[in-house]
Scaffold this motif. Structure first.
Motif, mmCIF file in Angstrom:
data_model
loop_
_atom_site.group_PDB
_atom_site.id
_atom_site.type_symbol
_atom_site.label_atom_id
_atom_site.label_comp_id
_atom_site.label_asym_id
_atom_site.label_seq_id
_atom_site.Cartn_x
_atom_site.Cartn_y
_atom_site.Cartn_z
ATOM 1 N N ILE A 47 42.518 84.128 34.588
ATOM 2 C CA ILE A 47 42.704 83.471 35.886
ATOM 3 C C ILE A 47 42.722 81.961 35.730
ATOM 4 C CG2 ILE A 47 41.742 83.133 38.200
ATOM 5 C CD1 ILE A 47 40.607 86.012 37.943
ATOM 6 N N GLY A 49 41.243 77.873 35.853
ATOM 7 C CA GLY A 49 40.776 76.969 36.889
ATOM 8 C C GLY A 49 41.844 76.622 37.910
ATOM 9 N N PRO A 50 41.456 75.916 38.961
ATOM 10 C CA PRO A 50 42.372 75.608 40.062
ATOM 11 C C PRO A 50 43.508 74.659 39.690
ATOM 12 C CG PRO A 50 40.264 74.514 40.396
ATOM 13 C CD PRO A 50 40.101 75.420 39.210
ATOM 14 N N ARG A 51 43.382 73.926 38.602
ATOM 15 C CA ARG A 51 44.435 73.004 38.171
ATOM 16 C C ARG A 51 45.163 73.514 36.926
ATOM 17 N NH1 ARG A 51 40.303 70.565 40.242
ATOM 18 N NH2 ARG A 51 39.124 70.323 38.339
ATOM 19 N N GLY A 52 45.068 74.805 36.695
ATOM 20 C CA GLY A 52 45.774 75.407 35.570
ATOM 21 C C GLY A 52 45.048 75.356 34.246
ATOM 22 N N GLU A 53 43.821 74.829 34.236
ATOM 23 C CA GLU A 53 43.083 74.760 32.975
ATOM 24 C C GLU A 53 42.623 76.156 32.552
ATOM 25 O OE1 GLU A 53 40.065 73.698 36.242
ATOM 26 O OE2 GLU A 53 42.175 73.348 35.841
ATOM 27 N N CYS A 55 40.305 79.099 31.002
ATOM 28 C CA CYS A 55 38.881 79.419 31.121
ATOM 29 C C CYS A 55 38.429 80.047 29.800
ATOM 30 C CB CYS A 55 38.649 80.388 32.274
ATOM 31 S SG CYS A 55 36.933 80.934 32.415
ATOM 32 N N HIS A 77 35.541 83.604 38.240
ATOM 33 C CA HIS A 77 36.915 83.521 38.730
ATOM 34 C C HIS A 77 37.339 84.798 39.446
ATOM 35 C CE1 HIS A 77 37.495 80.075 35.753
ATOM 36 N NE2 HIS A 77 37.539 79.579 36.967
ATOM 37 N N GLU A 80 35.926 84.530 42.912
ATOM 38 C CA GLU A 80 36.742 83.580 43.684
ATOM 39 C C GLU A 80 38.062 84.218 44.124
ATOM 40 O OE1 GLU A 80 38.860 79.210 43.120
ATOM 41 O OE2 GLU A 80 37.992 80.210 41.381
ATOM 42 N N ALA A 81 38.720 84.941 43.216
ATOM 43 C CA ALA A 81 39.987 85.577 43.548
ATOM 44 C C ALA A 81 39.817 86.671 44.596
ATOM 45 C CB ALA A 81 40.629 86.155 42.284
ATOM 46 N N ASN A 84 39.565 84.900 47.917
ATOM 47 C CA ASN A 84 40.651 84.028 48.360
ATOM 48 C C ASN A 84 42.062 84.601 48.235
ATOM 49 O OD1 ASN A 84 39.079 81.668 49.122
ATOM 50 N ND2 ASN A 84 38.520 81.610 46.967
ATOM 51 N N ALA A 85 42.272 85.586 47.417
ATOM 52 C CA ALA A 85 43.611 86.164 47.249
ATOM 53 C C ALA A 85 43.752 87.378 48.158
ATOM 54 C CB ALA A 85 43.840 86.550 45.788
#
Length: 115
Positions: A47, A49-53, A55, A77, A80-81, A84-85
């Motif tokens: 998944i 991080g939020p900026r494409g980094e 994990c 993650h 979080e998914a 939010n998804a």
């Protein structure tokens, strides 16, 4: 958000206690432990991080959605998914999914003749 779980919790003697803090029942943790027992997760969270980094945490649970997209994630993650998804859910490989359900509905000439 709607969260579905099993009807009965895992018996206390079968649970693995988590160090540091209160022991809480978690469907996500239960799924991760089942995957761990089967040894089926990839090495790292997919998944990120939020900026494409990327994990570096190990993948522990598999998520899916109704379109058939799947991803392996670490606990943080994945949590979080799931929140939010839209339509994301924990995927399982317990042999009791849609495939076996549909196989039971396949035309069986012997059953059809009885009906």
């Amino acid at each position: 958000m709607v969260l579905f779980g099993q009807r009965r919790a895992v018996p206390a003697q079968a649970r693995v206690e988590q160090p540091g803090g209160e022991a809480r029942f978690s469907l996500i943790r239960e799924a991760a432990e089942a995957v761990s027992r089967r040894g089926g997760a990839p090495a790292h969270c997919q998944i990120g991080g939020p900026r494409g980094e990327a994990c570096p945490e190990p993948a522990e649970v598999k998520l899916a959605d109704s379109w058939g997209d799947t991803v392996w994630g670490c606990m943080a993650h994945a949590d979080e998914a799931l929140l939010n998804a839209r339509g994301a859910f924990l995927a399982t490989e317990d042999g009791m999914g849609l495939g076996p359900f549909l196989q039971l509905r396949q035309a069986d000439p012997d059953r059809a003749a009885q009906g």
